[in-house]
Design a protein around this motif. Structure first.
Motif, PDB file in Angstrom:
ATOM      1  N   LYS A   1      -9.404  -0.770  -7.490  1.00  0.00           N
ATOM      2  CA  LYS A   1      -8.472   0.376  -7.035  1.00  0.00           C
ATOM      3  C   LYS A   1      -8.154   1.406  -6.278  1.00  0.00           C
ATOM      4  O   LYS A   1      -7.241   1.301  -5.749  1.00  0.00           O
ATOM      5  CB  LYS A   1      -8.518   1.185  -8.370  1.00  0.00           C
ATOM      6  CG  LYS A   1      -7.905   0.521 -10.222  1.00  0.00           C
ATOM      7  CD  LYS A   1      -8.516   2.014 -11.446  1.00  0.00           C
ATOM      8  CE  LYS A   1      -8.004   1.176 -12.678  1.00  0.00           C
ATOM      9  NZ  LYS A   1      -7.432   2.772 -13.009  1.00  0.00           N
TER      10      LYS A   1
ATOM     11  N   THR B   1      -5.506  -0.625  -3.433  1.00  0.00           N
ATOM     12  CA  THR B   1      -4.283  -0.522  -4.295  1.00  0.00           C
ATOM     13  C   THR B   1      -4.082   0.443  -3.229  1.00  0.00           C
ATOM     14  O   THR B   1      -2.788   1.077  -2.809  1.00  0.00           O
ATOM     15  CB  THR B   1      -4.559  -1.090  -5.090  1.00  0.00           C
ATOM     16  OG1 THR B   1      -4.562  -1.975  -6.310  1.00  0.00           O
ATOM     17  CG2 THR B   1      -2.780  -0.344  -5.702  1.00  0.00           C
ATOM     18  N   VAL B   2      -5.356   1.847  -3.305  1.00  0.00           N
ATOM     19  CA  VAL B   2      -4.488   3.170  -3.002  1.00  0.00           C
ATOM     20  C   VAL B   2      -4.702   3.748  -2.037  1.00  0.00           C
ATOM     21  O   VAL B   2      -3.252   4.141  -1.472  1.00  0.00           O
ATOM     22  CB  VAL B   2      -5.459   4.111  -3.906  1.00  0.00           C
ATOM     23  CG1 VAL B   2      -5.781   5.276  -3.211  1.00  0.00           C
ATOM     24  CG2 VAL B   2      -5.617   4.768  -5.376  1.00  0.00           C
TER      25      VAL B   2
ATOM     26  N   GLU C   1      -4.197   0.721   0.516  1.00  0.00           N
ATOM     27  CA  GLU C   1      -3.289   0.120   1.100  1.00  0.00           C
ATOM     28  C   GLU C   1      -1.762   0.836   0.770  1.00  0.00           C
ATOM     29  O   GLU C   1      -1.068   0.676   2.294  1.00  0.00           O
ATOM     30  CB  GLU C   1      -3.497  -1.236   0.304  1.00  0.00           C
ATOM     31  CG  GLU C   1      -4.620  -2.472   0.942  1.00  0.00           C
ATOM     32  CD  GLU C   1      -5.199  -3.589   0.299  1.00  0.00           C
ATOM     33  OE1 GLU C   1      -3.726  -4.097  -0.215  1.00  0.00           O
ATOM     34  OE2 GLU C   1      -5.595  -3.997   0.980  1.00  0.00           O
ATOM     35  N   GLU C   2      -1.716   0.698  -0.438  1.00  0.00           N
ATOM     36  CA  GLU C   2      -0.509   1.580  -0.344  1.00  0.00           C
ATOM     37  C   GLU C   2      -0.013   2.409   0.891  1.00  0.00           C
ATOM     38  O   GLU C   2       0.944   2.621   1.205  1.00  0.00           O
ATOM     39  CB  GLU C   2       0.233   2.442  -1.898  1.00  0.00           C
ATOM     40  CG  GLU C   2      -0.294   1.034  -2.867  1.00  0.00           C
ATOM     41  CD  GLU C   2       0.215   1.371  -4.476  1.00  0.00           C
ATOM     42  OE1 GLU C   2      -0.457   2.696  -4.952  1.00  0.00           O
ATOM     43  OE2 GLU C   2       0.052   0.768  -5.564  1.00  0.00           O
ATOM     44  N   ALA C   3      -1.247   3.250   0.865  1.00  0.00           N
ATOM     45  CA  ALA C   3      -0.893   4.133   1.805  1.00  0.00           C
ATOM     46  C   ALA C   3      -0.283   4.118   3.418  1.00  0.00           C
ATOM     47  O   ALA C   3      -0.019   4.946   4.037  1.00  0.00           O
ATOM     48  CB  ALA C   3      -1.961   5.809   1.226  1.00  0.00           C
ATOM     49  N   TYR C   4      -1.439   2.998   3.364  1.00  0.00           N
ATOM     50  CA  TYR C   4      -1.262   2.015   4.537  1.00  0.00           C
ATOM     51  C   TYR C   4       0.098   1.871   5.206  1.00  0.00           C
ATOM     52  O   TYR C   4       0.259   1.799   5.912  1.00  0.00           O
ATOM     53  CB  TYR C   4      -1.899   1.191   4.513  1.00  0.00           C
ATOM     54  CG  TYR C   4      -2.444   0.566   6.272  1.00  0.00           C
ATOM     55  CD1 TYR C   4      -2.828   0.997   7.216  1.00  0.00           C
ATOM     56  CD2 TYR C   4      -1.852  -0.746   5.761  1.00  0.00           C
ATOM     57  CE1 TYR C   4      -2.920   0.417   8.319  1.00  0.00           C
ATOM     58  CE2 TYR C   4      -2.305  -1.341   7.031  1.00  0.00           C
ATOM     59  CZ  TYR C   4      -2.694  -1.151   8.694  1.00  0.00           C
ATOM     60  OH  TYR C   4      -1.911  -1.464   9.919  1.00  0.00           O
ATOM     61  N   PHE C   5       0.759   1.197   3.934  1.00  0.00           N
ATOM     62  CA  PHE C   5       2.160   0.778   4.109  1.00  0.00           C
ATOM     63  C   PHE C   5       3.063   2.142   5.000  1.00  0.00           C
ATOM     64  O   PHE C   5       3.742   1.711   5.481  1.00  0.00           O
ATOM     65  CB  PHE C   5       2.473   0.002   3.267  1.00  0.00           C
ATOM     66  CG  PHE C   5       4.016   0.090   3.084  1.00  0.00           C
ATOM     67  CD1 PHE C   5       4.071  -1.530   3.311  1.00  0.00           C
ATOM     68  CD2 PHE C   5       4.815   0.238   1.938  1.00  0.00           C
ATOM     69  CE1 PHE C   5       5.239  -1.967   3.578  1.00  0.00           C
ATOM     70  CE2 PHE C   5       6.397  -0.075   2.190  1.00  0.00           C
ATOM     71  CZ  PHE C   5       6.794  -1.603   2.846  1.00  0.00           C
ATOM     72  N   TYR C   6       2.732   3.267   4.047  1.00  0.00           N
ATOM     73  CA  TYR C   6       3.539   4.210   4.176  1.00  0.00           C
ATOM     74  C   TYR C   6       3.227   4.552   5.801  1.00  0.00           C
ATOM     75  O   TYR C   6       3.634   5.428   6.613  1.00  0.00           O
ATOM     76  CB  TYR C   6       4.014   4.912   3.672  1.00  0.00           C
ATOM     77  CG  TYR C   6       4.726   4.954   2.439  1.00  0.00           C
ATOM     78  CD1 TYR C   6       5.843   4.621   2.264  1.00  0.00           C
ATOM     79  CD2 TYR C   6       3.896   4.302   1.087  1.00  0.00           C
ATOM     80  CE1 TYR C   6       6.307   4.086   0.633  1.00  0.00           C
ATOM     81  CE2 TYR C   6       4.729   4.255  -0.183  1.00  0.00           C
ATOM     82  CZ  TYR C   6       5.494   4.031   0.144  1.00  0.00           C
ATOM     83  OH  TYR C   6       6.965   3.711  -1.242  1.00  0.00           O
TER      84      TYR C   6
END
Length: 334
Positions: free
Chosen positions: A232, A235-236, A238-243
């Motif tokens: 988790k 996920t939190v 890496e999702e932020a890293y994508f943006y």
């Protein structure tokens, strides 16, 4: 023996007996009695002397023993009396101390009760005033109260009283539920205390209001990590890293997360991103990762790069210098 011989022998014996009788007749009867008395005296006197001496010794010993018993008895009684007196004195002292202590405690209790009543009165009064302000639409009064509460909360936080700081920040949040700064403080304080689930809850409240608030994303990811929920956390983050791929804190947090899990290759990739962005943390991270991967030559290169950076703090420079020496002295060499 002939008859004549027997007669002669018998006659001779008679003559001898007659001579003995004559001798006895010539001795006075008292002479034999005195002799016997003398013999008896010589025997009786030592016996009586021994008996007398024994009686004397026995009586003396008895008197000595009686005196000793009396002496010891007296000594023991004196000692017992002293002990009793000492105990009595201690009991008196303890009783006096207890009485004094009871009086002091009673006085302290009364003072504490009075102080508590005063505080309760003040707290109740403050609650009434706060309730009035909350129910009132007067914005100025509300802002003033929030400011006062936040000042108190910061003082408590700085002093290390995190529990009390948490209570005060919650009070401020009740007055202003959309305040991201207050919510972030609640997330941080909960994280510091160890209330990781609450920290996630407040981070989510922040992200509902402001979804690009990176500090909330970071603390949420770290809270999941502390709870052992690594997937988790990944996920939190890496999702932020994508943006937000250029956010230094986000990249560093991801690199450290993978390093802790032993996934050195992924960690290396994130440290390389950080290094390419010009952050020294990336070079230090790469040096550590290469050392863990067994590539001491690469590790040495990055440690040397960090060491030659003029902007690193002295304590870090000392550590890097020790690492360089250690790698130079290793079996494989550099």
């Amino acid at each position: 023996m002939s008859l004549l011989g027997k007669i002669l022998v018998r006659k001779r014996e008679d003559l001898e007996n007659n001579e003995v009788k004559k001798e006895n007749l010539g001795i006075h009867p008292l002479v034999s009695v005195k002799a016997k008395y003398k013999e008896l005296r010589d025997y009786i006197l030592p016996v009586f002397g021994a008996i007398f001496l024994g009686v004397f010794i026995g009586v003396s010993a008895k008197l000595i023993m009686d005196n000793k018993e009396k002496f010891y008895s007296t000594t023991v009684n004196v000692e017992l009396n002293e002990v009793k007196n000492e105990k009595n004195m201690k009991n008196i002292d303890n009783s006096a101390k207890e009485t004094k202590l009871v009086n002091i405690n009673q006085k302290n209790s009364e003072e504490k009760k009075m102080f508590t009543n005063q505080n309760v009165g003040k707290i109740e009064q403050n609650k009434i005033e706060e309730t009035k302000i909350v129910n009132n639409d007067n914005i100025d009064e509300r802002k003033k109260l929030i400011k006062e509460i936040l000042n108190k909360a910061r003082i408590k936080e700085l002093s290390g009283d995190l529990d009390e700081a948490l209570v005060l920040y919650k009070k401020a949040w009740v007055l202003d539920r959309k305040n991201v700064d207050i919510l972030y403080k609640l997330a941080v304080i909960n994280f510091k205390i160890g209330y990781f689930k609450n920290s996630i809850k407040y981070a989510d409240e922040i992200l509902k209001i402001k979804k690009d608030f990176i500090p909330a994303i970071l603390i949420k990811g770290k809270a999941y990590e502390k709870l052992g929920m690594f997937s988790k956390a990944q996920t939190v983050l890496e999702e932020a890293y994508f943006y937000y791929p250029e956010n230094k804190d986000l990249v560093e947090t991801l690199a450290k997360l993978y390093e802790k899990q032993g996934d050195y290759l992924v960690a290396k990739d994130y440290y390389e991103v950080l290094s390419n962005m010009g952050y020294i943390e990336g070079d230090v991270g790469l040096a550590k990762i290469y050392e863990k991967l067994g590539d001491k030559k690469k590790a040495y290169e990055y440690y040397k790069k960090v060491y030659e950076n003029p902007n690193i703090p002295d304590d870090l420079r000392i550590k890097i210098e020790q690492k360089l020496i250690s790698l130079e002295d290793s079996d494989e060499g550099i």
